[in-house]
Design an enzyme around this catalytic site. Structure first.
Site, PDB file in Angstrom:
ATOM      1  N   ASP A  92     -15.109 -30.367  50.731  1.00  0.00           N
ATOM      2  CA  ASP A  92     -15.905 -31.598  50.783  1.00  0.00           C
ATOM      3  C   ASP A  92     -17.010 -31.676  49.745  1.00  0.00           C
ATOM      4  O   ASP A  92     -18.013 -32.363  49.940  1.00  0.00           O
ATOM      5  CB  ASP A  92     -16.519 -31.717  52.182  1.00  0.00           C
ATOM      6  CG  ASP A  92     -17.298 -30.470  52.571  1.00  0.00           C
ATOM      7  OD1 ASP A  92     -17.705 -29.713  51.668  1.00  0.00           O
ATOM      8  OD2 ASP A  92     -17.510 -30.252  53.781  1.00  0.00           O
ATOM      9  N   GLU A 114      -8.261 -27.784  54.029  1.00  0.00           N
ATOM     10  CA  GLU A 114      -9.411 -27.973  54.935  1.00  0.00           C
ATOM     11  C   GLU A 114      -9.681 -29.468  55.134  1.00  0.00           C
ATOM     12  O   GLU A 114     -10.795 -29.958  54.978  1.00  0.00           O
ATOM     13  CB  GLU A 114     -10.662 -27.254  54.427  1.00  0.00           C
ATOM     14  CG  GLU A 114     -11.680 -26.980  55.530  1.00  0.00           C
ATOM     15  CD  GLU A 114     -12.927 -26.279  55.008  1.00  0.00           C
ATOM     16  OE1 GLU A 114     -12.902 -25.033  54.881  1.00  0.00           O
ATOM     17  OE2 GLU A 114     -13.934 -26.961  54.739  1.00  0.00           O
ATOM     18  N   GLU A 128     -21.430 -34.512  51.996  1.00  0.00           N
ATOM     19  CA  GLU A 128     -20.109 -33.920  52.256  1.00  0.00           C
ATOM     20  C   GLU A 128     -19.257 -34.729  53.234  1.00  0.00           C
ATOM     21  O   GLU A 128     -18.036 -34.787  53.100  1.00  0.00           O
ATOM     22  CB  GLU A 128     -20.274 -32.478  52.776  1.00  0.00           C
ATOM     23  CG  GLU A 128     -20.760 -31.482  51.716  1.00  0.00           C
ATOM     24  CD  GLU A 128     -22.267 -31.495  51.499  1.00  0.00           C
ATOM     25  OE1 GLU A 128     -22.971 -32.250  52.215  1.00  0.00           O
ATOM     26  OE2 GLU A 128     -22.745 -30.765  50.615  1.00  0.00           O
ATOM     27  N   ARG A 204     -28.386 -30.245  50.991  1.00  0.00           N
ATOM     28  CA  ARG A 204     -29.265 -31.288  50.438  1.00  0.00           C
ATOM     29  C   ARG A 204     -30.091 -31.968  51.523  1.00  0.00           C
ATOM     30  O   ARG A 204     -31.269 -32.243  51.333  1.00  0.00           O
ATOM     31  CB  ARG A 204     -28.444 -32.346  49.693  1.00  0.00           C
ATOM     32  CG  ARG A 204     -28.143 -31.923  48.282  1.00  0.00           C
ATOM     33  CD  ARG A 204     -27.236 -32.886  47.554  1.00  0.00           C
ATOM     34  NE  ARG A 204     -26.708 -32.188  46.380  1.00  0.00           N
ATOM     35  CZ  ARG A 204     -26.979 -32.495  45.121  1.00  0.00           C
ATOM     36  NH1 ARG A 204     -27.738 -33.510  44.824  1.00  0.00           N
ATOM     37  NH2 ARG A 204     -26.468 -31.783  44.128  1.00  0.00           N
ATOM     38  N   HIS A 235     -29.860 -19.238  47.464  1.00  0.00           N
ATOM     39  CA  HIS A 235     -29.043 -20.141  46.632  1.00  0.00           C
ATOM     40  C   HIS A 235     -29.791 -20.459  45.338  1.00  0.00           C
ATOM     41  O   HIS A 235     -31.021 -20.541  45.341  1.00  0.00           O
ATOM     42  CB  HIS A 235     -28.801 -21.414  47.449  1.00  0.00           C
ATOM     43  CG  HIS A 235     -27.750 -22.331  46.895  1.00  0.00           C
ATOM     44  ND1 HIS A 235     -27.944 -23.085  45.773  1.00  0.00           N
ATOM     45  CD2 HIS A 235     -26.496 -22.631  47.331  1.00  0.00           C
ATOM     46  CE1 HIS A 235     -26.859 -23.808  45.529  1.00  0.00           C
ATOM     47  NE2 HIS A 235     -25.961 -23.547  46.460  1.00  0.00           N
TER      48      HIS A 235
END
Ligand code: UD1
Ligand code: UDP
Length: 368
Positions: A92, A114, A128, A204, A235
């Site tokens: 996604d 997926e 997503e 996000r 990250h």
């Protein structure tokens, strides 16, 4: 042709690529968009995957619009050149959605690995949920990890004959990465009688205040709980790096480290006491590693893990995060129930099923 661009897509596409490579009747063409650079390269190295094309699109502070437009434009020449029988995308991300659209513009069929995960909330996770819905609108083959994801696709009137329940390739990937005798340097900084929590957070919709509130809650619990540490591979997004360092730098017991390659991440996860995350993929892996997960989001597209008992959705408010941590740390019954739940994401043979279905689809297509 497999097209992907970020760490989680690469990890969960890798078993499919390995299966295509092992099969005498199929040849992979591997295209990476480079939406991620370093975090993608880590996965390519671990699985020995050598892309045929690297679009190198990543920018610092990249926007969703630049990712989308660069992927669609960049794919034009590659798709013209290769004319693949089928394009495979995973999950996604914005690479996933844009690559599907690019393939559709070239009238090349798309297989979505997926497929069918939903929260039914357009902004959670953002972007997503919309990326995967748009990808499913374009797709011709749907590889749904569970019966629930198949059912989501049926509710949207996607044709049942094109939907296949395969399990999630995340479980296949664990076969390549988990080793019993694993060791990482950060473990030498944690006394043997301490428990440690493995933390990841990057989404996000969590950036800004929700992330700050969550980190403050974790800092408070670690500061007031003896013999408790947190390991956080941060990250590389600047929006995450800044808040993580502002809240956690100098806090005893909290270890900020660079993003781990996937062997390291699974190795550390297997030794952790429990996991706190807003990641999608980590929610799928944890049941196989027998680790409870506190999900740092308001909703999840992986309700199978909640029903099985491994996942608890706790949101990002300081109070709810603190309460959930303290409860899991002190209530042995709750801990055991979460740690021993069954894995609902398959038997680790999803890639094999996906490649068999793709071969069948392509041979019928070529006979037409
Ligand atoms: C992306 C996906 C998200 C997925 C996540 C996995 C979208 C919109 N988001 O989010 O669905 O959960 O990947 O991690 O597709 N960066 C680097 N080096 C890297 C990787 C990232 O420096 O190797 C930095 C760059 O400054 C980049 C920023 O991280 O601009 C954000 O990357 P981006 O792919 O836009 O968003 P993610 O949060 O990583
Ligand atoms: N992961 C990793 N190194 C890390 C953190 C996570 O290899 O430092 C792996 C993790 O095991 C999982 C995947 O990355 O397979 C999840 O990626 P991420 O959380 O970035 O994205 P999401 O799954 O949320 O889209």
């Amino acid at each position: 042709m497999a097209i992907f661009g970020t760490r989680p897509e690469a990890i969960k596409m890798a078993p499919v690529i390995k299966e295509i490579e092992a099969n005498p009747d199929t040849t992979p063409v591997i295209v990476v968009t480079g939406q991620h650079q370093k975090m993608l390269q880590q996965v390519l190295d671990i699985f020995s995957i050598h892309p045929d094309y690297d679009m190198q699109i990543m920018e610092k502070q990249q926007t969703l619009s630049t990712i989308t437009s660069k992927v669609i434009l960049g794919l034009d020449a590659i798709l013209d050149n290769e004319q693949p029988d089928l394009v495979l995308v995973h999950g996604d991300t914005t690479t996933t959605m844009a690559a599907s659209l690019g393939a559709f513009y070239h009238q090349i069929p798309v297989g979505h690995v997926e497929a069918g995960l939903r929260t039914w909330d357009k902004y959670s996770p953002y972007p997503e949920e919309m990326n995967r819905m748009l990808t499913d609108d374009v797709a011709d083959l749907y590889f749904a990890p569970t019966p629930l994801s198949k059912n989501n696709l049926l509710q949207e009137h996607h044709p049942e004959s094109q939907i296949f329940i395969t399990g999630n390739t995340a479980i296949d990937a664990l076969r390549y990465t988990v080793h019993a005798d694993y060791h990482h340097d950060v473990l030498t900084q944690i006394p043997q009688d301490h428990k440690f929590i493995l933390l990841t957070m990057h989404r996000r919709e969590n950036q800004g205040q929700p992330m700050r509130d969550t980190f403050e809650a974790i800092k408070d619990v670690v500061t007031h709980t003896p013999k408790l540490d947190v390991v956080y591979p941060v990250h590389l997004s600047p929006n995450v790096q800044t808040v993580a360092h502002e809240v956690f730098d100098g806090v005893s017991g909290i270890h900020l480290i660079a993003p781990l390659d996937v062997t390291d991440f699974h190795g550390l996860a297997a030794q952790s006491y429990f996991i706190m995350t807003d990641s999608g993929g980590v929610q799928e892996e944890a049941p196989s590693l027998n680790k409870p997960v506190l999900v740092l989001r308001d909703s999840t597209e992986r309700p199978e893990g909640v029903t099985a008992g491994t996942l608890k959705v706790v949101g990002t408010h300081t109070d709810s995060v603190q309460q959930a941590m303290l409860s899991l740390l002190h209530d042995q019954k709750e801990y055991q129930a979460m740690a021993t739940a069954a894995n609902p994401y398959g038997d680790g043979r999803a890639a094999e099923r996906i490649v068999t279905i793709c071969k069948d689809y392509c041979s019928h297509k070529n006979q037409r």
